[in-house]
Design a protein around this motif. Structure first.
Motif, PDB file in Angstrom:
ATOM      1  N   TRP A 227       0.823  -1.214   0.000  1.00  0.00           N
ATOM      2  CA  TRP A 227       0.000   0.000   0.000  1.00  0.00           C
ATOM      3  C   TRP A 227       0.853   1.258   0.000  1.00  0.00           C
ATOM      4  CZ3 TRP A 227      -0.055   3.844   3.641  1.00  0.00           C
ATOM      5  CH2 TRP A 227       0.568   3.570   4.863  1.00  0.00           C
ATOM      6  N   MET A 228       2.064   1.176   0.572  1.00  0.00           N
ATOM      7  CA  MET A 228       2.970   2.331   0.530  1.00  0.00           C
ATOM      8  C   MET A 228       3.489   2.558  -0.890  1.00  0.00           C
ATOM      9  SD  MET A 228       3.432   4.173   3.198  1.00  0.00           S
ATOM     10  CE  MET A 228       4.982   4.947   2.741  1.00  0.00           C
ATOM     11  N   LYS A 229       3.725   1.462  -1.617  1.00  0.00           N
ATOM     12  CA  LYS A 229       4.141   1.599  -3.018  1.00  0.00           C
ATOM     13  C   LYS A 229       3.051   2.276  -3.834  1.00  0.00           C
ATOM     14  CE  LYS A 229       7.089  -2.518  -2.951  1.00  0.00           C
ATOM     15  NZ  LYS A 229       7.277  -3.893  -3.480  1.00  0.00           N
ATOM     16  N   VAL A 230       1.801   1.872  -3.589  1.00  0.00           N
ATOM     17  CA  VAL A 230       0.678   2.491  -4.293  1.00  0.00           C
ATOM     18  C   VAL A 230       0.558   3.966  -3.906  1.00  0.00           C
ATOM     19  CG1 VAL A 230      -1.823   2.470  -4.591  1.00  0.00           C
ATOM     20  CG2 VAL A 230      -0.563   0.319  -4.489  1.00  0.00           C
ATOM     21  N   LEU A 231       0.772   4.274  -2.641  1.00  0.00           N
ATOM     22  CA  LEU A 231       0.685   5.661  -2.182  1.00  0.00           C
ATOM     23  C   LEU A 231       1.729   6.543  -2.853  1.00  0.00           C
ATOM     24  CD1 LEU A 231      -0.489   7.805  -0.266  1.00  0.00           C
ATOM     25  CD2 LEU A 231       1.135   7.016   1.472  1.00  0.00           C
ATOM     26  N   VAL A 232       2.956   6.066  -2.914  1.00  0.00           N
ATOM     27  CA  VAL A 232       4.035   6.830  -3.557  1.00  0.00           C
ATOM     28  C   VAL A 232       3.749   7.013  -5.045  1.00  0.00           C
ATOM     29  CG1 VAL A 232       6.480   6.821  -4.163  1.00  0.00           C
ATOM     30  CG2 VAL A 232       5.763   6.133  -1.863  1.00  0.00           C
ATOM     31  N   GLY A 233       3.355   5.925  -5.712  1.00  0.00           N
ATOM     32  CA  GLY A 233       3.071   6.020  -7.147  1.00  0.00           C
ATOM     33  C   GLY A 233       1.889   6.908  -7.449  1.00  0.00           C
ATOM     34  N   ALA A 234       0.821   6.813  -6.637  1.00  0.00           N
ATOM     35  CA  ALA A 234      -0.363   7.656  -6.860  1.00  0.00           C
ATOM     36  C   ALA A 234      -0.046   9.126  -6.643  1.00  0.00           C
ATOM     37  CB  ALA A 234      -1.492   7.209  -5.921  1.00  0.00           C
ATOM     38  N   ALA A 235       0.797   9.427  -5.665  1.00  0.00           N
ATOM     39  CA  ALA A 235       1.189  10.820  -5.436  1.00  0.00           C
ATOM     40  C   ALA A 235       1.965  11.373  -6.627  1.00  0.00           C
ATOM     41  CB  ALA A 235       2.025  10.922  -4.160  1.00  0.00           C
ATOM     42  N   ILE A 236       2.837  10.558  -7.213  1.00  0.00           N
ATOM     43  CA  ILE A 236       3.602  10.998  -8.389  1.00  0.00           C
ATOM     44  C   ILE A 236       2.669  11.192  -9.584  1.00  0.00           C
ATOM     45  CG2 ILE A 236       5.396  10.327 -10.027  1.00  0.00           C
ATOM     46  CD1 ILE A 236       6.780   8.868  -7.718  1.00  0.00           C
ATOM     47  N   LEU A 237       1.736  10.256  -9.791  1.00  0.00           N
ATOM     48  CA  LEU A 237       0.774  10.400 -10.888  1.00  0.00           C
ATOM     49  C   LEU A 237      -0.063  11.663 -10.727  1.00  0.00           C
ATOM     50  CD1 LEU A 237      -0.649   6.795 -11.488  1.00  0.00           C
ATOM     51  CD2 LEU A 237       0.875   8.113 -12.964  1.00  0.00           C
TER      52      LEU A 237
END
Length: 280
Positions: A227-237
């Motif tokens: 979920w942290m990977k998704v959080l980081v990627g979603a913030a960049i997107l």
């Protein structure tokens, strides 16, 4: 020291009152009624919340906010005159150099400013809300559907982005054509709503997958959870989507990619059902 400073200021004010030429090549900035006497020359005049009367010469700009301006017969304005929320009156003989801009804050203007500021604020709030949803929804999808999303992301680990974009583009064309046909009939409106929900779900799943893949590229001192990977990627997107003009193009690519992922996923589910029926 304070007495010496006060004495100097008092002397300077007296010189400006009794010897007008001393004020030459100076600017005036006041929050009260202001008068430029005859024979006095100043560079610029700025008055906020008060009226201004110019009987002398102004070499630069003359700006009056929320006040009225009166130009005497010996007034000589060489620069631009800007009056906001007030009126301009001049006596015969006044010399004006450049343009006069008089912006009256009447009821219509105030309503326009209020509506415009409200629209800008509303769009900003909407953009902020959509940005937060674009970050929170993928994280929640990953947390709630942990095992299913793990299978979903593993399936598209080696997927070709170009192929997914191609499938998404064809899906978008089919959806657009189908929507145009459904708009002709009243019965097709519920179907359009259903199609819109499918697109939203596909977009959410696509953003979750893309965010996870982007988050995998970042390695910290400790291994990040899913979920942290998704959080980081979603913030960049989200940061890229909020870039003017480029962000819209980027969002369209994400949408097409998400439609391609969703279309492939639905096709995969249908194949599984067919295979299971064949085995039975």
């Amino acid at each position: 020291m304070k007495r010496y400073t006060l004495s100097c200021l008092t002397l300077l004010m007296l010189l400006m009152l009794f010897i007008p030429n001393v004020a030459s090549a100076r600017s005036i900035f006041e929050h009260q009624n202001t008068t430029v006497p005859a024979g006095q020359t100043v560079d610029d005049v700025y008055v906020v919340g008060g009226d201004a009367e110019v009987l002398g010469q102004v070499d630069g700009v003359l700006v009056i906010a929320n006040g009225n301006l009166h130009l005497g017969s010996k007034a000589n304005i060489k620069g631009v005159i800007v009056v906001i929320g007030g009126h301009v009156s001049q006596d015969p003989g006044a010399v004006l150099g450049d343009d006069i801009y008089n912006i009256s804050l009447d009821t219509a203007t105030q309503n326009s400013l209020l509506i415009g500021s409200g629209l800008v604020m509303g769009l900003w709030v909407l953009q902020l809300a959509l940005s937060l949803l674009m970050i929170l929804i993928p994280v929640l999808i990953r947390i709630i559907g942990k095992h299913k999303m793990a299978d979903f992301t593993d399936h598209y680990k080696q997927a070709s982005i170009g192929r997914l974009l191609y499938i998404g583009f064809l899906s978008a064309l089919i959806i657009a054509a189908l929507s145009a046909l459904l708009l002709v009939t009243v019965i097709g409106i519920p179907v359009l709503v259903l199609i819109l929900l499918v697109i939203i779900v596909a977009l959410a799943l696509g953003i979750t997958l893309i965010s996870y893949r982007i988050g995998e590229m970042f390695h910290g001192p400790a291994q990040l959870s899913d979920w942290m990977k998704v959080l980081v990627g979603a913030a960049i997107l989200t940061a890229f989507v909020n870039i003017p003009i480029i962000g819209w193009i980027f969002f369209i690519l994400i949408l097409l990619l998400s439609l391609g992922i969703g279309t492939q996923w639905i096709s995969r589910i249908r194949k599984r059902k067919r295979n299971s029926k064949t085995l039975k």
